[in-house]
Design an enzyme around this catalytic site. Structure first.
Site, short mmCIF file in Angstrom:
data_model
loop_
_atom_site.label_atom_id
_atom_site.label_comp_id
_atom_site.label_asym_id
_atom_site.label_seq_id
_atom_site.Cartn_x
_atom_site.Cartn_y
_atom_site.Cartn_z
N SER A 158 0.67 -1.00 -0.02
CA SER A 158 -0.22 -0.22 0.04
C SER A 158 1.17 1.31 0.37
O SER A 158 1.14 2.30 0.50
CB SER A 158 -0.97 -0.02 1.26
OG SER A 158 -1.73 -0.65 1.08
N ARG A 173 7.16 6.43 -4.84
CA ARG A 173 7.52 7.10 -3.39
C ARG A 173 7.37 6.25 -1.84
O ARG A 173 5.87 5.78 -2.07
CB ARG A 173 7.83 8.32 -2.98
CG ARG A 173 6.27 8.74 -3.11
CD ARG A 173 5.49 9.90 -3.09
NE ARG A 173 4.15 10.75 -2.92
CZ ARG A 173 3.02 10.36 -3.34
NH1 ARG A 173 3.39 9.67 -4.89
NH2 ARG A 173 2.09 10.44 -2.99
N ASP A 211 -4.10 -1.85 -1.21
CA ASP A 211 -5.62 -2.13 0.05
C ASP A 211 -7.02 -1.51 -0.90
O ASP A 211 -8.09 -2.26 -0.14
CB ASP A 211 -5.36 -1.44 1.01
CG ASP A 211 -4.68 -0.55 1.51
OD1 ASP A 211 -4.92 0.61 0.16
OD2 ASP A 211 -4.93 0.14 2.86
#
Length: 490
Positions: A158, A173, A211
């Site tokens: 996630s 990132r 998720d």
């Protein structure tokens, strides 16, 4: 004075008649700043729809609208045993999920492992070794002396990732306090698979998922009316199913126009240009002082990470602009520490059932060494309600925008995240905002209902692995990179 109207969920009976005029004026100022009326909600949703559409084009926009390569919903007849690996910010969770022959049913075995603090800023090798350790422990404990063939793994990662294939993902990132060198800009699947192979573990990554996408798929497995998956927690996000023909950035692939594909919106970045969001000066401060100014505009107004800070900044503003008005002759130094308060602080104030707000008083004393007067407690209670209500009403805009774009008149929305599950009245306030945006008649029942989701990062990951293998078997190989490896799982 701009009020919230009688339709909002009732609060405990306050005693505003005891509040002095100067504090009443302060409450009125806060009401004017934080109240988001119906017209504003509609304006936000109209812009939101345009931003969703822009994200699906080749040029893109603020909202990435990531293609997930999850092609369609489960039908409830999926079967088999799958592993799910959920790498969250605090814990690592390993699940074994068996999709049984009863439609929409499953059995789950799971173990949680604490992510060591030093791992967050360690090396990439340490991260993958630790994940492999956890998977190995799980297999050895639950399958001692068994001769296992390859287990398909759904990996819930996630963090923002670009996916050209379902079994691959390049980390854009790090977030959630992670800062591990050598992972950003790289595909996270090969190093994990290399270490699993080195250890001789019978595990193959079948799908890398977010998720939010997992929430959409897991919820739809047990409820065919589920069309959108949402996260309302530390961050905000949604996923939904789009037709490939409505995704211009996929046009070059020559896929069937009516093929469904799940889109992970990543819409915390909605309205980064700040065209329609009703920003207060506190929102401006939060953005200015954040690690990434100018980004995640929508998230900074609605997500659990920021609600306590908005509240704290509002109180500090009174202390600085009206000295002596509140917390007279008290040490307010603790209140000046950024991000000292989280969303649970506001939730506790809103949940205080006592007429004299005894629990709120104790909370202020315990956390801030401040003992507010009764009128001050009435003011902070109203401030908490306003901030919590604004977050819920704005959060509904993302759901309403997807419904508007897709012409969805009625559906269920699966929602997860700490704000949705724990913040008082969040669900009811969001439902009321949807009524106002989508113009339902007073006598009509809610047509779009937001409800608690199934376990997206566990069950959802396993289901997406199952769906991937199902289409490999059927010869639908769009968005699958390692086809030969996948075939070994069948």
């Amino acid at each position: 004075m701009v009020g919230l109207g009688p339709k909002h969920p009732p609060s405990r009976k306050g005693s505003m008649h005891d509040v002095p005029q100067n504090l009443l004026q302060q409450i009125k100022d806060f009401e004017e700043r934080f109240t988001v009326d119906q017209a504003t909600l509609k304006k936000i949703v109209a812009h939101f729809v345009k931003e969703l559409e822009k994200g699906l084009t080749v040029e893109g926009g603020n909202i990435p609208m990531n293609v997930t390569w999850v092609l369609g919903f489960p039908d409830g007849n999926e079967q088999g045993t799958f592993l799910a690996l959920d790498m969250g910010g605090t814990n690592l969770r390993v699940c074994e999920i068996t999709l049984t022959d009863a439609k929409g049913a499953f059995d789950i075995t799971q173990s949680k492992y604490k992510m060591p603090e030093e791992l967050r800023t360690g090396t990439a090798e340490e991260l993958w070794e630790y994940i492999a350790d956890c998977l190995q422990q799980f297999i050895e404990f639950h399958h001692e002396d068994e001769n296992l063939t390859k287990l398909p793994l759904g990996f819930t990662f996630s963090y923002p990732a670009t996916q050209d294939y379902i079994d691959h993902g390049v980390l854009q990132r790090w977030t959630k306090g992670f800062d591990i060198d050598g992972v950003e800009g790289e595909d996270v699947v090969p190093p994990l698979e290399a270490i699993l192979k080195k250890r001789g573990l019978p595990i193959k990554v079948a799908a890398l998922i977010n998720d939010t996408t997992g929430t959409l798929i897991a919820s739809s497995y047990t409820d065919s009316d589920m069309k959108i998956g949402c996260i309302f927690g530390t961050g905000v996000n949604a996923a939904y199913m789009e037709d490939v023909g409505s995704v211009p950035k996929l046009a070059h692939m020559g896929l069937p126009a009516d093929m469904p594909v799940a889109i992970n919106c990543e819409y915390g970045a909605f309205d980064n240009e700040r065209i329609v969001l009703p920003l207060t000066k506190y929102d401006e401060i939060i953005d200015r002082d954040s690690p990434r100014p100018g980004q995640q505009a929508f998230e900074k107004m609605t997500a659990g990470l920021y609600l306590g800070e908005i509240f704290r900044l509002a109180l500090v503003d009174i202390l600085d602009s009206h000295p002596g008005l509140i917390f007279k002759e008290q040490d307010t130094s603790k209140l000046r520490k950024p991000y000292l308060l989280d969303a649970s602080f506001l939730a506790n104030i809103e949940e205080d059932p006592y007429e004299n707000l005894t629990e709120s008083l104790e909370l202020f004393e315990r956390e801030l060494n401040i003992r507010p007067t009764q009128p001050e407690l009435e003011m902070v209670r109203r401030l908490a309600e306003l901030i919590g209500t604004r977050a819920a009403r704005l959060s509904a805009c993302g759901v309403a925008a997807i419904c508007t774009k897709k012409n969805i008149e009625s559906c269920h929305v699966g929602a997860d995240g700490s704000v949705f599950t724990k913040y008082p009245h969040f669900k009811a306030r969001g439902a009321q905002a949807l009524r106002e945006i989508l113009d339902w008649a007073p006598e009509e029942k809610d047509k779009v209902t937001i409800m608690a989701a199934e376990d997206g990062s566990g069950v959802g990951a396993a289901l997406i692995a199952a769906l991937t293998l199902k289409r490999v078997k059927a010869g639908n190989l769009a968005g699958i990179r390692n086809m030969d490896d996948m075939k070994t799982l069948l």
